[in-house]
Design a protein around this motif. Structure first.
Motif, PDB file in Angstrom:
ATOM      1  N   ARG A 342       0.821  -1.209   0.000  1.00  0.00           N
ATOM      2  CA  ARG A 342       0.000   0.000   0.000  1.00  0.00           C
ATOM      3  C   ARG A 342       0.855   1.259   0.000  1.00  0.00           C
ATOM      4  NH1 ARG A 342      -3.358  -3.433   3.014  1.00  0.00           N
ATOM      5  NH2 ARG A 342      -2.228  -2.999   4.937  1.00  0.00           N
ATOM      6  N   ALA A 343       1.879   1.294   0.839  1.00  0.00           N
ATOM      7  CA  ALA A 343       2.731   2.483   0.907  1.00  0.00           C
ATOM      8  C   ALA A 343       3.451   2.733  -0.417  1.00  0.00           C
ATOM      9  CB  ALA A 343       3.749   2.322   2.042  1.00  0.00           C
ATOM     10  N   THR A 344       3.907   1.653  -1.044  1.00  0.00           N
ATOM     11  CA  THR A 344       4.615   1.807  -2.316  1.00  0.00           C
ATOM     12  C   THR A 344       3.678   2.280  -3.422  1.00  0.00           C
ATOM     13  OG1 THR A 344       6.129   0.025  -1.664  1.00  0.00           O
ATOM     14  CG2 THR A 344       6.078   0.630  -3.989  1.00  0.00           C
ATOM     15  N   CYS A 345       2.476   1.710  -3.488  1.00  0.00           N
ATOM     16  CA  CYS A 345       1.525   2.122  -4.527  1.00  0.00           C
ATOM     17  C   CYS A 345       1.130   3.589  -4.373  1.00  0.00           C
ATOM     18  CB  CYS A 345       0.284   1.236  -4.471  1.00  0.00           C
ATOM     19  SG  CYS A 345       0.533  -0.430  -5.127  1.00  0.00           S
ATOM     20  N   ILE A 346       0.928   4.028  -3.148  1.00  0.00           N
ATOM     21  CA  ILE A 346       0.560   5.431  -2.928  1.00  0.00           C
ATOM     22  C   ILE A 346       1.689   6.353  -3.369  1.00  0.00           C
ATOM     23  CG2 ILE A 346       0.071   7.138  -1.128  1.00  0.00           C
ATOM     24  CD1 ILE A 346      -1.429   4.939   0.380  1.00  0.00           C
ATOM     25  N   LEU A 347       2.923   5.982  -3.042  1.00  0.00           N
ATOM     26  CA  LEU A 347       4.075   6.803  -3.440  1.00  0.00           C
ATOM     27  C   LEU A 347       4.217   6.853  -4.961  1.00  0.00           C
ATOM     28  CD1 LEU A 347       6.678   8.386  -2.840  1.00  0.00           C
ATOM     29  CD2 LEU A 347       7.861   6.180  -2.657  1.00  0.00           C
ATOM     30  N   LEU A 348       4.081   5.700  -5.608  1.00  0.00           N
ATOM     31  CA  LEU A 348       4.245   5.655  -7.062  1.00  0.00           C
ATOM     32  C   LEU A 348       3.151   6.450  -7.772  1.00  0.00           C
ATOM     33  CD1 LEU A 348       5.172   1.877  -7.535  1.00  0.00           C
ATOM     34  CD2 LEU A 348       6.707   3.824  -7.310  1.00  0.00           C
ATOM     35  N   ALA A 349       1.908   6.286  -7.343  1.00  0.00           N
ATOM     36  CA  ALA A 349       0.810   6.991  -7.993  1.00  0.00           C
ATOM     37  C   ALA A 349       0.929   8.503  -7.797  1.00  0.00           C
ATOM     38  CB  ALA A 349      -0.523   6.492  -7.441  1.00  0.00           C
ATOM     39  N   SER A 350       1.242   8.937  -6.586  1.00  0.00           N
ATOM     40  CA  SER A 350       1.365  10.381  -6.338  1.00  0.00           C
ATOM     41  C   SER A 350       2.531  10.981  -7.109  1.00  0.00           C
ATOM     42  CB  SER A 350       1.532  10.632  -4.838  1.00  0.00           C
ATOM     43  OG  SER A 350       2.717  10.006  -4.351  1.00  0.00           O
ATOM     44  N   THR A 351       3.621  10.230  -7.240  1.00  0.00           N
ATOM     45  CA  THR A 351       4.779  10.729  -7.989  1.00  0.00           C
ATOM     46  C   THR A 351       4.441  10.895  -9.468  1.00  0.00           C
ATOM     47  OG1 THR A 351       6.287   9.651  -6.441  1.00  0.00           O
ATOM     48  CG2 THR A 351       7.177  10.286  -8.582  1.00  0.00           C
ATOM     49  N   LEU A 352       3.789   9.889 -10.045  1.00  0.00           N
ATOM     50  CA  LEU A 352       3.419   9.983 -11.455  1.00  0.00           C
ATOM     51  C   LEU A 352       2.456  11.142 -11.701  1.00  0.00           C
ATOM     52  CD1 LEU A 352       2.915   6.232 -12.451  1.00  0.00           C
ATOM     53  CD2 LEU A 352       4.699   7.776 -13.256  1.00  0.00           C
ATOM     54  N   ARG A 353       1.483  11.293 -10.823  1.00  0.00           N
ATOM     55  CA  ARG A 353       0.511  12.377 -11.025  1.00  0.00           C
ATOM     56  C   ARG A 353       1.181  13.740 -10.900  1.00  0.00           C
ATOM     57  NH1 ARG A 353      -3.362  10.146  -8.735  1.00  0.00           N
ATOM     58  NH2 ARG A 353      -4.538   9.650 -10.610  1.00  0.00           N
ATOM     59  N   GLU A 354       2.112  13.883  -9.968  1.00  0.00           N
ATOM     60  CA  GLU A 354       2.818  15.162  -9.821  1.00  0.00           C
ATOM     61  C   GLU A 354       3.686  15.456 -11.033  1.00  0.00           C
ATOM     62  OE1 GLU A 354       6.031  17.377  -6.815  1.00  0.00           O
ATOM     63  OE2 GLU A 354       5.247  15.380  -6.349  1.00  0.00           O
ATOM     64  N   LEU A 355       4.363  14.446 -11.559  1.00  0.00           N
ATOM     65  CA  LEU A 355       5.180  14.646 -12.756  1.00  0.00           C
ATOM     66  C   LEU A 355       4.313  15.064 -13.945  1.00  0.00           C
ATOM     67  CD1 LEU A 355       7.653  11.616 -12.574  1.00  0.00           C
ATOM     68  CD2 LEU A 355       8.182  14.018 -12.187  1.00  0.00           C
ATOM     69  N   GLY A 356       3.152  14.429 -14.092  1.00  0.00           N
ATOM     70  CA  GLY A 356       2.267  14.781 -15.182  1.00  0.00           C
ATOM     71  C   GLY A 356       1.766  16.212 -15.090  1.00  0.00           C
ATOM     72  N   HIS A 357       1.424  16.649 -13.892  1.00  0.00           N
ATOM     73  CA  HIS A 357       0.958  18.030 -13.712  1.00  0.00           C
ATOM     74  C   HIS A 357       2.076  19.028 -13.982  1.00  0.00           C
ATOM     75  CE1 HIS A 357      -2.539  16.595 -10.926  1.00  0.00           C
ATOM     76  NE2 HIS A 357      -2.755  16.340 -12.211  1.00  0.00           N
ATOM     77  N   ASN A 358       3.287  18.711 -13.543  1.00  0.00           N
ATOM     78  CA  ASN A 358       4.411  19.625 -13.780  1.00  0.00           C
ATOM     79  C   ASN A 358       4.714  19.760 -15.266  1.00  0.00           C
ATOM     80  OD1 ASN A 358       4.735  20.109 -11.042  1.00  0.00           O
ATOM     81  ND2 ASN A 358       6.261  18.489 -10.782  1.00  0.00           N
ATOM     82  N   ILE A 359       4.670  18.641 -15.990  1.00  0.00           N
ATOM     83  CA  ILE A 359       4.924  18.708 -17.437  1.00  0.00           C
ATOM     84  C   ILE A 359       3.795  19.445 -18.143  1.00  0.00           C
ATOM     85  CG2 ILE A 359       5.107  17.303 -19.523  1.00  0.00           C
ATOM     86  CD1 ILE A 359       6.660  15.259 -17.937  1.00  0.00           C
ATOM     87  N   CYS A 360       2.557  19.196 -17.736  1.00  0.00           N
ATOM     88  CA  CYS A 360       1.414  19.870 -18.371  1.00  0.00           C
ATOM     89  C   CYS A 360       1.491  21.381 -18.173  1.00  0.00           C
ATOM     90  CB  CYS A 360       0.114  19.324 -17.797  1.00  0.00           C
ATOM     91  SG  CYS A 360      -1.376  20.020 -18.529  1.00  0.00           S
ATOM     92  N   ASP A 361       1.853  21.804 -16.959  1.00  0.00           N
ATOM     93  CA  ASP A 361       1.956  23.244 -16.663  1.00  0.00           C
ATOM     94  C   ASP A 361       3.333  23.817 -16.993  1.00  0.00           C
ATOM     95  OD1 ASP A 361      -0.621  23.037 -15.705  1.00  0.00           O
ATOM     96  OD2 ASP A 361       0.021  22.702 -13.635  1.00  0.00           O
ATOM     97  N   MET A 362       4.271  22.952 -17.424  1.00  0.00           N
ATOM     98  CA  MET A 362       5.638  23.375 -17.749  1.00  0.00           C
ATOM     99  C   MET A 362       6.278  24.084 -16.562  1.00  0.00           C
ATOM    100  SD  MET A 362       5.195  24.550 -21.745  1.00  0.00           S
ATOM    101  CE  MET A 362       6.937  24.370 -22.097  1.00  0.00           C
ATOM    102  N   LYS A 363       6.189  23.435 -15.397  1.00  0.00           N
ATOM    103  CA  LYS A 363       6.774  23.964 -14.175  1.00  0.00           C
ATOM    104  C   LYS A 363       7.867  23.017 -13.680  1.00  0.00           C
ATOM    105  CE  LYS A 363       3.184  24.055 -11.624  1.00  0.00           C
ATOM    106  NZ  LYS A 363       2.250  24.295 -10.506  1.00  0.00           N
TER     107      LYS A 363
END
Length: 440
Positions: A342-363
């Protein structure tokens, strides 16, 4: 009844009222009313489809129609027709074959068509003039040999992958133009004028396409590739969260929803290679627009996309492992590694979502170092001695080895996914530097 009996004696006559007519007669008498009803029913059937119309497709269709109108008006002008003659129709052909959905594709095909026309027309004119100077049987020999040599060389170049990606259409136009000019020169005069007129018509059609494509609701291939890459991160994050939900749900609830989660997100990422390469090729032709300047690192987008496709394959493997038919063994295995999972899945999902938002906003990401530190800690926990001992106890506790193998597979796939996302984090950080993402 005797054979000579009157058949009308046993027949039944049904009277028809004066205002009644047979059905087929009514249809003959009211053809216009039936046509009106069919037209109205057609309109009612089309009305529900209006919300489903793709606005971008509609805009592109209108732009192509406008380009055809403008180029046809040019052909109708007496000045243009007197100068170019029937060669002005090549402008219409150029609009039809060059105008693409994105601006980059239109520019790329237009430049390819121009280069192919110039090279093919120039070389074809030279060959035709040379053949006319030689005359006799030598004319046919020169034309035939040149068509064989240059046509074969251009066709061979189309087989080279690096050449085919960008200049395949230009090679086709070269072969077509060269063949037409060279063959026309056998029996025709004014070869140079024919070649220049066709080039002028093609340039007119190309200019109309470029102006409409760039200045009227432009659709950029770079924007599509950028948004596509950002959406892949969110799709894979959702897939990992679905894997977590599969572990949390009770057994009877899972059986009822075994097919509730299709693999559509991961499969969409896996099948995106061809579209990504096409969009990247078109994006390289586009001028500076928005925050996408010249020499923008589109190749880095392709590299990250390839890593995301590998990650999608591992996530699919993890989901299949979690949905193993050996449900009791798998449930027993997850009791021992559930916290780590559970801890690993939460970390992986949150990391991917944050990377996607940063690339989308170019931040730029402000927590890349902390994310890498968390990944290092997670990897050490997955490979720790305590976890290995738990797996060993699990294998000894079960009568078979199925539960141990299931747990080992889950831990292995989690470790591989963690390593793959760590590489993606580093590649995304490099993209931020090359593309000069902002801090805010």
């Amino acid at each position: 009844m005797s054979p000579t009996a009157d058949p009308k004696a046993n027949s039944v006559v049904i009277p028809i009222a004066e205002d009644e007519t047979p059905p087929h007669d009514k249809q003959k008498q009211q053809p216009e009313q039936r046509q009106e009803y069919s037209f109205s029913s057609l309109l009612h059937s089309l009305l529900p489809l209006l919300p489903q119309v793709n606005t971008r497709w509609l805009i592109h269709s209108a732009k192509v129609g406008l380009a055809l109108v403008l180029v046809s008006l040019l052909y109708m002008l007496d000045v243009v027709h007197d100068r170019l003659g029937d060669n002005a129709m090549w402008a219409v052909m150029t609009v039809v074959v060059v105008f693409e959905f994105t601006s980059g594709a239109t520019i790329g095909k237009g430049i390819n068509r121009g280069i192919g026309t110039i090279l093919g027309g120039g070389l074809g004119s030279s060959v035709a003039l040379l053949a006319q100077e030689i005359g006799g049987i030598g004319k046919a020999i020169v034309i035939g040999a040149s068509l064989f040599i240059f046509g074969g060389m251009a066709t061979y170049s189309r087989m080279i992958p690096s050449f085919k990606k960008k200049y395949d259409y230009g090679a086709i136009i070269f072969i077509l133009t060269f063949s037409l000019i060279a063959v026309t020169g056998i029996r025709g005069d004014h070869i140079l004028k024919i070649a220049s007129d066709r080039l002028s018509a093609i340039c007119m059609g190309f200019v109309i396409c470029i102006v409409i494509s760039l200045f009227i609701f432009p659709m950029w291939a770079g924007d599509q590739l950028h948004n596509s890459l950002a959406s892949k991160f969110d799709k894979l994050a959702c897939s990992i969260e679905e894997c977590l939900e599969d572990n949390i749900k009770p057994l009877d609830e899972k059986k009822g929803t075994q097919q509730a989660y299709p693999h559509g997100s991961c499969l969409a990422v896996l099948s995106s290679k061809s579209s990504d390469e096409t969009l990247a090729n078109f994006a390289k032709w586009e001028p500076w627009h928005g925050r996408f300047g010249f020499y923008y690192p589109w190749n880095k987008y392709l590299q990250i996309g390839e890593l995301l496709r590998e990650l999608a394959a591992y996530i699919l493997s993890l989901r299949e492992c979690l949905r193993s038919k050996e449900e009791p063994l798998r449930s027993c295995a997850m009791m021992d590694i559930g916290d780590y999972y559970r801890a690993t899945c939460i970390l992986l999902a949150s990391t991917l979502r944050e990377l996607g938002h940063n690339i989308c906003d170019m931040k730029k990401s402000q927590q890349s170092d902390s994310i890498l530190a968390k990944f290092e800690m997670t990897r050490s926990e997955l490979c720790s001695t305590m976890l290995v001992s738990k797996l060993a106890k699990l294998m000894n506790r079960n009568s078979g080895i199925g539960g141990g193998i299931s747990s080992t597979s889950i831990v292995f796939l989690l470790s591989v996914i963690t390593d793959k996302i760590e590489v993606i984090v580093k590649e995304a950080d490099e993209l931020e530097k090359l593309a000069r993402f902002s801090h805010t």
